[in-house]
Design a protein around this motif. Structure first.
Motif, PDB file in Angstrom:
ATOM      1  N   PRO A   1       1.118  -0.832   0.218  1.00  0.00           N
ATOM      2  CA  PRO A   1      -0.117  -0.299  -0.029  1.00  0.00           C
ATOM      3  C   PRO A   1       0.822   1.479  -0.024  1.00  0.00           C
ATOM      4  N   ARG A   2       0.311   2.340  -0.303  1.00  0.00           N
ATOM      5  CA  ARG A   2       0.745   3.490  -1.003  1.00  0.00           C
ATOM      6  C   ARG A   2       1.518   4.458   1.289  1.00  0.00           C
ATOM      7  N   GLY A   3       1.012   3.968   2.016  1.00  0.00           N
ATOM      8  CA  GLY A   3       1.320   4.103   3.493  1.00  0.00           C
ATOM      9  C   GLY A   3       1.230   5.381   3.461  1.00  0.00           C
ATOM     10  N   ASN A   4       1.624   6.919   4.440  1.00  0.00           N
ATOM     11  CA  ASN A   4       1.414   8.251   4.199  1.00  0.00           C
ATOM     12  C   ASN A   4       2.689   8.813   5.002  1.00  0.00           C
ATOM     13  N   ASN A   5       2.481  10.420   4.787  1.00  0.00           N
ATOM     14  CA  ASN A   5       3.658  10.963   4.689  1.00  0.00           C
ATOM     15  C   ASN A   5       4.456  11.218   6.225  1.00  0.00           C
ATOM     16  N   LYS A   6       3.860  10.588   7.189  1.00  0.00           N
ATOM     17  CA  LYS A   6       4.111  10.358   8.152  1.00  0.00           C
ATOM     18  C   LYS A   6       5.160   8.826   8.478  1.00  0.00           C
ATOM     19  N   GLY A   7       4.551   7.974   7.876  1.00  0.00           N
ATOM     20  CA  GLY A   7       5.024   6.452   8.090  1.00  0.00           C
ATOM     21  C   GLY A   7       3.426   6.181   8.418  1.00  0.00           C
ATOM     22  N   MET A   8       3.246   5.104   8.151  1.00  0.00           N
ATOM     23  CA  MET A   8       2.100   4.306   8.305  1.00  0.00           C
ATOM     24  C   MET A   8       2.407   2.588   9.049  1.00  0.00           C
TER      25      MET A   8
END
Length: 627
Positions: free
Chosen positions: A542-549
């Motif tokens: 998955p893409r995840g997010n900018n903070k780090g999912m």
């Protein structure tokens, strides 16, 4: 005749199909075998989900499959190209080429190059056409134009739904597993076909929910109420064979009865499938009771829901999956009074673009999960692998247990599918999700004192829900995406297993473009075209997010001696590509365990630690999106 020679004869048949005239080869000039095809008009959209379209397409691919030899096949293909509907031709030709023994190693070009108009927005194609006309002596590259904006919350996921590679995968999977495949005619079995229909689509739903959570969105709501108002969707696609845009669905429309199917039919079929799950048995077309048991139940239900040839009673249980696609595709013009094209839900190469696809398949997956919930949870004994302990599992990348994702550029050649009136290249530059290279490092101790053979199973799941709460194992299991599954020999004592993500059992290994196939790149006399089935490598995680999912990597080793179906590797032509999603061609599915094991049944444990056994390991992994 060599594979390269066969390839060079086949490729021209897939060029410029969007420019064919609607004239058909007269019946009197056709081969007798093709006199009863050509009923679906050229210049209209072909749909695998429409019963009449599929009936004619099946008749055609069986004719092509039955050709006497390769020369006879080419003769039939050349006539069929000038006779039948354009989309139907590509479908039937691809099914035949994929499965004929004399076409081993022969590859049909990627569907996105055959019909670029199914993948690229109409605004972009028009821009490319104008640029090619203005600069006929130059190669052209145009930018992909956006199909929406943030006023539509679902647009945050357009990069995923409209990804070229996942839409290609869906189209190709339905080529590998035609709903109407008749083993008695084709003389080849499709092992656990109904279960594969369930599992591949379940994984697509899990991946989509992971993507939604990555974007700070709630998990999707199923489409349970056939009378509810539908969310809107505009695909910005045109069909060059018809000259009409794919249908747009404004907000607030509802499903309506069609000439061939009613809402009441859909509700009746769904209730009958619910009853079959509750009673743990179905009635075949002779009225005989067939048990929906632990071993074969999901395969039986998968065939019922899709309404494949293996359905025990199509007349009674209907065609819930297929007609769901057709009804939603026709919601904007159910009576055909405006002669509009259907929406993208009508086609396997475009339907993933529409948010309703995932809601519809979540509804169908809920049926399968209702059955799975009725089964007893796996016992510790069923989950264990005595003598084998997983000490640790680590994702090795630039930073351990951190995977970086980003948007990268690719180009798609348009000139093989669209005639721009130039000999120069015309390409579209587009962005898509990708991830950095990574591998798994798994440390295992074998205390049995002798060599063991293990099946290594690797999954990934989000750790928290949309509100930041820790997911309960029974909720989390439906979000588990399979990353890999492979065989490994374990010597006595300590072992270290390293596996690169590019070797995943769910992803396609290689895909050759039209130009590469024309030049002979990738042509292998011993290859098998089946290798073009599989989830795209760039979308493995998955893409995840900018903070780090935060996700949890789950690794489990099971006893390969119990999992192995036997004969693996005995067929030199069998392609091991993406076996988790695509099976093994002309062979048994290479794993005796239920697909998705051990997350295919309910988990009653209060927390994941209670569920774990020594042959499992759980590791927190962050996925960080840099974009």
């Amino acid at each position: 005749m060599t594979v390269k020679e066969k390839q060079s004869r086949l490729l021209p048949l897939f060029k410029h199909l969007t420019s064919l005239t609607r004239d058909q080869l007269p019946v009197g000039l056709r081969d007798d075998r093709l006199k009863d095809v050509g009923h679906l008009p050229r210049g209209t959209l072909f749909s695998l989900f429409h019963a009449k379209h599929l009936e004619e397409a099946t008749h055609l691919y069986e004719i092509l499959y039955g050709a006497k030899d390769f020369d006879d096949l080419m003769h039939l293909l050349e006539q069929a190209r000038n006779t039948v509907n354009e989309g139907m031709f590509v479908y039937a030709a691809t099914v035949a080429v994929l499965h004929r023994d004399d076409c081993r190693g022969v590859t049909v070009p990627p569907i996105e190059e055959v019909f670029p108009d199914r993948f690229i927005p109409v605004e972009t194609i028009r821009h490319a056409d104008k640029e090619a006309a203005a600069h006929p002596d130059k190669d052209i590259v145009v930018e992909f134009e956006e199909t929406g904006n943030i006023l539509d919350p679902e647009y945050r996921l357009a990069y995923y739904r409209e990804d070229v590679s996942i839409n290609r995968h869906h189209w190709h999977w339905h080529i590998v597993y035609p709903a109407t495949w008749r083993p008695e005619f084709m003389h080849k079995e499709k092992d656990r076909k109904g279960e594969l229909f369930y599992y591949m689509h379940q994984q697509m739903c899990a991946r989509y929910d992971c993507e939604r959570l990555s974007n700070g969105m709630h998990r999707m709501f199923p489409f349970n109420d056939f009378h509810e108002e539908l969310e809107g969707y505009s695909p910005h696609l045109t069909s060059l064979i018809s000259g009409l845009n794919y249908g747009t669905r404004p907000d607030g429309l509802k499903l309506h009865d069609l000439h061939d199917v009613t809402i009441q039919d859909m509700e009746r079929w769904r209730e009958r499938i619910h009853d079959a799950i509750d009673l743990k048995m179905v009635h075949d077309h002779h009225g005989k009771e067939v048990a929906v048991d632990d071993e074969h139940g999901i395969d039986i239900l998968g065939a019922l829901v899709e309404s494949s040839h293996e359905s025990v009673n199509q007349g009674f249980y209907g065609s819930l999956h297929n007609w769901g696609h057709v009804l939603t595709a026709r919601a904007h013009d159910p009576e055909g009074k405006f002669h509009e094209n259907p929406g993208v839900m009508s086609d396997t190469s475009t339907s993933l673009r529409d948010p309703i696809f995932y809601r519809w398949h979540r509804t169908l997956d809920n049926l399968f999960q209702e059955y799975k919930e009725s089964l007893s949870p796996y016992t510790k004994e069923e989950l264990s692998f005595p003598g084998v302990e997983v000490l640790s599992a680590t994702v090795k990348a630039k930073t351990d247990n951190v995977i970086i994702t980003s948007m990268v550029e690719s180009e798609l050649e348009l000139t093989h599918g669209i005639n721009f009136g130039t000999d120069h290249s015309v390409k579209v530059k587009y962005n898509h999700l990708d991830h950095e290279s990574f591998s798994y490092q798994i440390k295992v101790e074998n205390t049995s004192g002798s060599t063991k053979h293990a099946t290594v199973r690797v999954f990934l799941a989000p750790k928290y829900d949309e509100l930041g709460n820790l997911l309960h194992p029974n909720d989390q299991r439906r979000l588990c995406i399979e990353l890999d599954k492979f065989h490994k020999e374990l010597k006595a004592g300590k072992n270290e297993i390293t596996r690169n993500s590019v070797d995943s059992s769910v992803t396609i290994s290689t895909l050759h473009t039209f130009d590469e196939l024309e030049s002979g790149v990738g042509v292998n006399e011993n290859a098998d075209e089946y290798c073009s089935c599989g989830w795209p490598k760039n979308m493995l995680v998955p893409r995840g997010n900018n903070k780090g999912m935060t996700f949890e990597l789950f690794v489990m080793l099971t006893d390969w001696e119990h999992d192995n179906v036997g004969g693996k590797g005995s067929d030199n032509h069998m392609c091991d590509d993406a076996v988790s999603y695509c099976g093994a061609k002309d062979s048994k599915y290479p794993d005796k365990k239920p697909m998705g094991f051990p997350f295919d049944r309910r988990i009653d444990a209060h927390d994941i630690e209670e569920f774990l056994t020594p042959n499992m390991a759980l590791t927190d992994v962050k996925i960080k999106f840099e974009g």
